[in-house]
Design a protein around this motif. Structure first.
Motif, PDB file in Angstrom:
ATOM      1  N   GLN A  28       5.852 -66.870   8.556  1.00 55.12           N
ATOM      2  CA  GLN A  28       7.049 -66.869   9.408  1.00 55.12           C
ATOM      3  C   GLN A  28       8.082 -67.861   8.891  1.00 55.12           C
ATOM      4  OE1 GLN A  28       7.118 -66.766  14.002  1.00 55.12           O
ATOM      5  NE2 GLN A  28       7.475 -68.914  13.518  1.00 55.12           N
ATOM      6  N   GLU A  29       9.296 -67.396   8.666  1.00 55.40           N
ATOM      7  CA  GLU A  29      10.406 -68.220   8.176  1.00 55.40           C
ATOM      8  C   GLU A  29      10.063 -68.970   6.897  1.00 55.40           C
ATOM      9  OE1 GLU A  29      13.416 -69.355  11.516  1.00 55.40           O
ATOM     10  OE2 GLU A  29      11.517 -70.368  11.917  1.00 55.40           O
ATOM     11  N   ASN A  30       9.152 -68.413   6.117  1.00 54.59           N
ATOM     12  CA  ASN A  30       8.701 -69.054   4.887  1.00 54.59           C
ATOM     13  C   ASN A  30       9.292 -68.356   3.668  1.00 54.59           C
ATOM     14  OD1 ASN A  30       7.295 -71.099   3.667  1.00 54.59           O
ATOM     15  ND2 ASN A  30       5.298 -70.116   3.793  1.00 54.59           N
ATOM     16  N   PHE A  31      10.270 -67.480   3.891  1.00 50.79           N
ATOM     17  CA  PHE A  31      10.935 -66.713   2.845  1.00 50.79           C
ATOM     18  C   PHE A  31      12.439 -66.833   3.049  1.00 50.79           C
ATOM     19  CE2 PHE A  31       6.723 -65.087   3.023  1.00 50.79           C
ATOM     20  CZ  PHE A  31       6.442 -64.424   1.844  1.00 50.79           C
ATOM     21  N   PRO A  32      13.251 -66.544   2.034  1.00 48.20           N
ATOM     22  CA  PRO A  32      14.700 -66.541   2.253  1.00 48.20           C
ATOM     23  C   PRO A  32      15.085 -65.573   3.363  1.00 48.20           C
ATOM     24  CG  PRO A  32      14.206 -66.440  -0.095  1.00 48.20           C
ATOM     25  CD  PRO A  32      12.905 -66.255   0.629  1.00 48.20           C
ATOM     26  N   PRO A  33      16.164 -65.840   4.068  1.00 46.02           N
ATOM     27  CA  PRO A  33      16.567 -64.973   5.182  1.00 46.02           C
ATOM     28  C   PRO A  33      16.689 -63.506   4.748  1.00 46.02           C
ATOM     29  CG  PRO A  33      17.885 -66.963   5.177  1.00 46.02           C
ATOM     30  CD  PRO A  33      17.072 -66.989   3.912  1.00 46.02           C
ATOM     31  N   GLY A  34      16.122 -62.632   5.553  1.00 49.86           N
ATOM     32  CA  GLY A  34      16.221 -61.200   5.297  1.00 49.86           C
ATOM     33  C   GLY A  34      15.124 -60.624   4.434  1.00 49.86           C
ATOM     34  N   VAL A  35      14.377 -61.485   3.742  1.00 50.85           N
ATOM     35  CA  VAL A  35      13.333 -60.994   2.842  1.00 50.85           C
ATOM     36  C   VAL A  35      12.067 -60.630   3.620  1.00 50.85           C
ATOM     37  CG1 VAL A  35      11.789 -61.625   0.948  1.00 50.85           C
ATOM     38  CG2 VAL A  35      14.223 -62.195   0.824  1.00 50.85           C
ATOM     39  N   MET A  36      11.660 -61.474   4.525  1.00 55.30           N
ATOM     40  CA  MET A  36      10.447 -61.263   5.332  1.00 55.30           C
ATOM     41  C   MET A  36      10.812 -61.300   6.804  1.00 55.30           C
ATOM     42  SD  MET A  36       7.036 -61.197   5.984  1.00 55.30           S
ATOM     43  CE  MET A  36       6.046 -61.749   4.584  1.00 55.30           C
ATOM     44  N   ILE A  37      10.345 -60.314   7.557  1.00 53.36           N
ATOM     45  CA  ILE A  37      10.501 -60.325   9.009  1.00 53.36           C
ATOM     46  C   ILE A  37       9.116 -60.210   9.623  1.00 53.36           C
ATOM     47  CG2 ILE A  37      11.337 -59.042  11.024  1.00 53.36           C
ATOM     48  CD1 ILE A  37      13.780 -58.254   9.432  1.00 53.36           C
ATOM     49  N   THR A  38       8.755 -61.177  10.470  1.00 59.25           N
ATOM     50  CA  THR A  38       7.504 -61.111  11.202  1.00 59.25           C
ATOM     51  C   THR A  38       7.773 -60.576  12.605  1.00 59.25           C
ATOM     52  OG1 THR A  38       7.732 -63.413  11.949  1.00 59.25           O
ATOM     53  CG2 THR A  38       6.486 -63.025   9.918  1.00 59.25           C
ATOM     54  N   LEU A  39       6.794 -59.876  13.149  1.00 56.17           N
ATOM     55  CA  LEU A  39       6.891 -59.311  14.494  1.00 56.17           C
ATOM     56  C   LEU A  39       5.693 -59.798  15.300  1.00 56.17           C
ATOM     57  CD1 LEU A  39       7.694 -55.592  13.529  1.00 56.17           C
ATOM     58  CD2 LEU A  39       9.329 -57.451  13.923  1.00 56.17           C
ATOM     59  N   THR A  40       5.933 -60.348  16.488  1.00 54.88           N
ATOM     60  CA  THR A  40       4.838 -60.868  17.311  1.00 54.88           C
ATOM     61  C   THR A  40       4.911 -60.278  18.723  1.00 54.88           C
ATOM     62  OG1 THR A  40       6.209 -62.837  17.744  1.00 54.88           O
ATOM     63  CG2 THR A  40       4.549 -63.011  16.004  1.00 54.88           C
ATOM     64  N   PRO A  41       4.648 -58.983  18.859  1.00 55.36           N
ATOM     65  CA  PRO A  41       4.677 -58.353  20.189  1.00 55.36           C
ATOM     66  C   PRO A  41       3.539 -58.863  21.063  1.00 55.36           C
ATOM     67  CG  PRO A  41       3.705 -56.867  18.584  1.00 55.36           C
ATOM     68  CD  PRO A  41       4.209 -58.045  17.807  1.00 55.36           C
ATOM     69  N   TRP A  42       3.753 -58.856  22.388  1.00 53.08           N
ATOM     70  CA  TRP A  42       2.677 -59.324  23.268  1.00 53.08           C
ATOM     71  C   TRP A  42       1.991 -58.185  24.009  1.00 53.08           C
ATOM     72  CZ3 TRP A  42       2.583 -59.063  28.720  1.00 53.08           C
ATOM     73  CH2 TRP A  42       3.778 -58.736  29.362  1.00 53.08           C
ATOM     74  N   GLU A  43       2.646 -57.032  24.113  1.00 48.53           N
ATOM     75  CA  GLU A  43       2.004 -55.906  24.780  1.00 48.53           C
ATOM     76  C   GLU A  43       2.447 -54.613  24.088  1.00 48.53           C
ATOM     77  OE1 GLU A  43       3.274 -53.476  27.085  1.00 48.53           O
ATOM     78  OE2 GLU A  43       5.306 -54.187  27.511  1.00 48.53           O
ATOM     79  N   PRO A  44       1.693 -53.514  24.274  1.00 52.31           N
ATOM     80  CA  PRO A  44       1.949 -52.289  23.504  1.00 52.31           C
ATOM     81  C   PRO A  44       3.366 -51.754  23.606  1.00 52.31           C
ATOM     82  CG  PRO A  44      -0.194 -52.161  24.574  1.00 52.31           C
ATOM     83  CD  PRO A  44       0.459 -53.391  25.103  1.00 52.31           C
ATOM     84  N   GLY A  45       4.024 -51.972  24.731  1.00 48.77           N
ATOM     85  CA  GLY A  45       5.376 -51.452  24.895  1.00 48.77           C
ATOM     86  C   GLY A  45       6.394 -52.044  23.948  1.00 48.77           C
ATOM     87  N   GLU A  46       6.095 -53.215  23.374  1.00 50.59           N
ATOM     88  CA  GLU A  46       7.048 -53.859  22.469  1.00 50.59           C
ATOM     89  C   GLU A  46       6.926 -53.369  21.025  1.00 50.59           C
ATOM     90  OE1 GLU A  46       7.872 -58.143  24.645  1.00 50.59           O
ATOM     91  OE2 GLU A  46       6.789 -58.108  22.747  1.00 50.59           O
ATOM     92  N   ILE A  47       5.861 -52.647  20.718  1.00 42.02           N
ATOM     93  CA  ILE A  47       5.609 -52.268  19.323  1.00 42.02           C
ATOM     94  C   ILE A  47       6.743 -51.432  18.758  1.00 42.02           C
ATOM     95  CG2 ILE A  47       4.135 -50.879  17.817  1.00 42.02           C
ATOM     96  CD1 ILE A  47       2.802 -53.456  18.462  1.00 42.02           C
ATOM     97  N   TRP A  48       7.087 -50.333  19.408  1.00 43.71           N
ATOM     98  CA  TRP A  48       8.115 -49.441  18.866  1.00 43.71           C
ATOM     99  C   TRP A  48       9.470 -50.134  18.718  1.00 43.71           C
ATOM    100  CZ3 TRP A  48       8.627 -45.002  16.302  1.00 43.71           C
ATOM    101  CH2 TRP A  48       9.895 -44.406  16.249  1.00 43.71           C
ATOM    102  N   PRO A  49       9.992 -50.802  19.754  1.00 45.59           N
ATOM    103  CA  PRO A  49      11.301 -51.454  19.588  1.00 45.59           C
ATOM    104  C   PRO A  49      11.322 -52.460  18.445  1.00 45.59           C
ATOM    105  CG  PRO A  49      10.676 -51.405  21.906  1.00 45.59           C
ATOM    106  CD  PRO A  49       9.480 -50.954  21.130  1.00 45.59           C
TER     107      PRO A  49
END
Length: 794
Positions: free
Chosen positions: A586-607
């Protein structure tokens, strides 16, 4: 089939192989591939090439690897002028063959070879060259291992390219960044996979250059297993077998003598992995080289092919073996001029000797004067026009092949068309309905399957023997069953990469994505994959960023899934239930190169998935848990809709503005957020507390907003005084909790001072102090603290 007794009675040997073994001497005895005149021309070209290698090292001393660049030069020149089907005018032509230096330390040789090719065409058929931006000129060699901020006068005058110490796509005709511990092999095999899946039977050939030392990393063996299992028969693997590495002069076993590093030789390793193997006992003999390469081109048993050339590292350079691997002659030394003597004698010229004040400007001028001497030799020797003609024939051969995508080709562009997918509208097919029970990983797999259908199969997935366990199998459910095989099962979207082989999986998915026609998806436990695929992710990011910076376009995305992430994998114990994985990327790459996603419940996966894809990062990395979870009824709980997650940070529930604000809670990670929302929040409501609750769903999506929008989403005043709760490590919350005292109060898995034990998710959360009861007490302590009370009054 053999019986057990038959197996016991026979001597040990390899079982049946699909790949075949050839000795070039059995071929060369029948017919020479090159005429005597052609050999003489190649000999001349090699003299110039070896001199260029010596020159490059001389003027950038202590940098580069002259020995391996020289030992590989003869077989690489044969690939370029005898075999490669390529359009020099269009470095981005999809149907061109590719030449990949997996041995990235031979970058010095790559640049010399590319510049020499460019120069012979410039001298004898200049109209065949592209615009200067897409060339590798002799002038560009002034930028060897130079930073782009270099201000030397000739570098600036000629707008020379800053040539990295190991290859990157900042250089025309270089597709991927290579050079880091075997990643180049797996990534180049990924390129081959992309090409063969897009074009089918008539796919571009991928010629990979490596040495036996570069084959010792484990991820190379893993990649070899994958190449043979998938029958990537467009791979031609060229091995510079010189037995010399940085520290050893006997990398492999040699007869009865043990190897310093490994007890196989390249022929054995390649044959073990079902490659066709062609052995060339003298990698300096142009006829043997040409014969082996022609044979490789004509073998049609649908297996990858390796050619092993026995060479001498640093041949005729004056320093041989391991001493020439990463070192060479001192600047303008007698050894350097002796290395250039064959060039001087062959072409009756003298290389410039440095004179005058020892300044960087004067040194650069001597460097350029030396390059001009080489240019003059090329222009004045009509024999070298043969190689310009060869480059023209290379394009002509390519055109004759008429490579076209296979019928019903994949269409990755469909994903990115306007309104094709929207983070605001979750497809009905995903069945993400409040009250249903499912897994985050399952919804992610189904979402990738939806996108795969949209793109006609442009998403290819692989897991480390965890396809069903991590639900990656769902991305291929609408396509052919079984593992992908380019011959027998080319319509499958599920790959086999060596088994439990996260290292090679990462490299191959990076290469597959870099080819530009697919999205590669890799999956394993977050505990393993975030660390083991970090190097491949970094090189993919470097490669994609350099490509876009220098030539435009978009990053090609690879999806790196951190599955079974966090404490809820507690039954597997601390070796697997890892809270540290997010911190690694997380935030260990130049901006825009890596994006991490940390959803907490299934409804957040698609968005989140859609928002991440639309940003076109080089790497998109979701973190998903293993257990079944209830899809939250957000309306009933007065929570913001799941689509708000696409913002990266959002107010899960805002405090009532008409009432006194008691405090703010910032949550990160699925396990603790579910525990808080479903158990702690109702208790706080019952007690009458009025709090803001925020959730961090993607640090990088949040960072992509303008400053004023970031402040609106999560005000600085909130971050200064809020209580942070995370299922990941403490440093991942420092961005969100900025107050000195507040940071001491962050709830996190290592708060008790040691790794956690095994058990159910509930028991591990309890041990960490992240269960509902403990969180409730800590939240109340925070809300009722004197500091908090004072802040509320203010």
């Amino acid at each position: 089939m053999e019986t057990n007794s038959e197996i016991k009675s026979r001597p040990f040997c390899f079982g049946p192989r699909r790949g075949k073994y050839y000795n070039v001497n059995d071929i060369i005895a029948k017919e020479k591939q090159l005429s005597d005149d052609e050999v003489k021309r190649f000999e001349k070209l090699d003299v110039i090439y070896r001199t260029l290698c010596a020159v490059l090292y001389n003027f950038v001393p202590t940098s580069g690897h002259p020995g391996g660049s020289i030992s590989s030069g003869r077989f690489v020149s044969s690939i370029i002028y005898n075999v490669l089907d390529l359009d020099i005018k269009d470095p981005f032509r999809d149907d061109s063959d590719m030449l990949v230096y997996a041995a990235g330390h031979k970058a010095l040789g790559l640049y010399a070879m590319w510049a020499l090719r460019n120069e012979v065409v410039r001298a004898f058929n200049s109209e065949a060259l592209p615009d200067e931006k897409f060339q590798m000129r002799l002038e560009d060699l002034l930028g060897f291992r130079r930073n782009p901020v270099n201000t030397l006068p000739l570098f600036a005058k000629f707008n020379a390219k800053a040539l990295d110490g190991h290859p990157t796509p900042a250089t025309p005709h270089v597709k991927i960044a290579t050079g880091a511990s075997g990643v180049g092999v797996s990534a180049s095999f990924g390129l081959a996979l992309g090409a063969i899946d897009h074009f089918g039977e008539n796919a571009p050939q991928v010629h990979v250059v490596e040495g036996e030392g570069g084959m010792t990393p484990g991820r190379v063996v893993e990649a070899f297993a994958a190449a043979s299992a998938m029958r990537l028969h467009n791979i031609k693997f060229h091995i510079d077998f010189n037995q010399a590495s940085i520290d050893s002069n006997r990398v492999c076993r040699e007869g009865d003598l043990k190897g310093d590093y490994v007890q196989w030789n390249p022929m054995e390793l390649c044959y073990l992995h079902d490659f066709n193997v062609i052995y060339v006992d003298d990698g300096k003999d142009f006829n043997k080289i040409a014969a082996a390469q022609l044979l490789a081109k004509n073998i049609d048993n649908k297996m990858p092919t390796a050619i092993i050339y026995r060479t001498v590292k640093g041949w005729k350079y004056g320093i041989e073996g391991r001493a020439s691997h990463g070192a060479g002659h001192k600047l303008n030394s007698e050894g350097y001029f002796l290395a250039c003597k064959e060039f001087e004698d062959t072409f009756a010229v003298k290389v410039p000797h440095f004179s005058g004040e020892n300044t960087q400007d004067n040194m650069e001028k001597c460097f350029y004067d030396t390059l001009l001497t080489i240019r003059g030799v090329i222009q004045n020797d009509k024999d070298l026009g043969y190689f310009a003609d060869a480059i023209i024939k290379s394009k002509a051969r390519l055109n004759v092949k008429k490579r076209t995508p296979k019928s019903n080709p994949t269409d990755i562009g469909a994903i990115y068309k306007d309104n094709a997918i929207s983070e605001k509208h979750i497809p009905e097919e995903l069945n993400v309905k409040p009250g249903e029970v499912t897994t985050l990983r399952g919804v992610l797999g189904a979402s990738l399957g939806y996108i795969n259908n949209l793109s006609k199969g442009a998403v290819l997935g692989v897991a480390a023997d965890l396809l069903g366990s991590t639900s990656v199998n769902l991305l291929g459910s609408a396509f052919h069953d079984g593992f992908y095989d380019s011959v027998d099962n080319p319509e499958s979207r599920i790959l086999s990469v060596g088994g439990i082989c996260e290292d090679a999986i990462g490299g191959m998915m990076a290469g597959l994505s870099a080819y530009g026609k697919h999205i590669g998806v890799s999956s394993s436990y977050g505990a393993f994959i975030s660390a083991m695929e970090h190097t491949a992710a970094r090189l993919h990011g470097i490669g994609e960023q350099n490509k876009v910076m220098h030539f435009g376009g978009n990053y090609n995305t690879w999806i790196l899934i951190n599955a079974h992430a966090g404490l809820k994998t507690g039954e597997d114990g601390p070796t697997h239930a890892d809270p540290q994985c997010l911190q690694l990327i997380q935030e260990n790459f130049p901006p825009g190169v890596m994006i991490t996603l940390t959803p907490w419940e299934p409804g957040e996966i698609w968005p989140l998935l859609v928002a991440g894809l639309k940003k076109r990062p080089a790497v998109l990395s979701p973190f998903v848990t293993r257990p079944n979870e209830l899809i939250i009824d957000r309306v009933k709980l007065n929570l913001a809709p799941a689509t708000e997650a696409a913002k990266g940070v959002y107010a899960l529930r805002k405090a009532d503005p008409k009432q006194h604000l008691d405090g703010s809670i910032i949550l990160q990670e699925s396990g603790v957020t579910i525990e808080f929302v479903t158990k702690v929040l109702p208790m706080l409501d019952k007690d009458g507390y009025n709090v803001n609750v925020y959730h961090v769903s993607s640090a990088e999506l949040y960072d992509a907003h303008p400053k004023e929008d970031r402040e609106a989403l999560l005000p600085y005043t909130v971050r200064r005084d809020a209580l942070g709760i995370t299922g990941f490590t403490l440093p991942t919350m420092y961005k969100w909790i900025t107050g000195f005292e507040s940071r001491f109060n962050i709830l996190h898995p290592f708060r008790i001072g040691h790794y956690l034990g095994s058990g159910t998710a509930e028991s591990v959360l309890h041990q960490a102090g992240l269960d509902a009861g403990t969180m409730y007490k800590e939240v109340k302590k925070y809300l009722e603290s004197p500091v908090r009370q004072k802040a509320s009054v203010n």
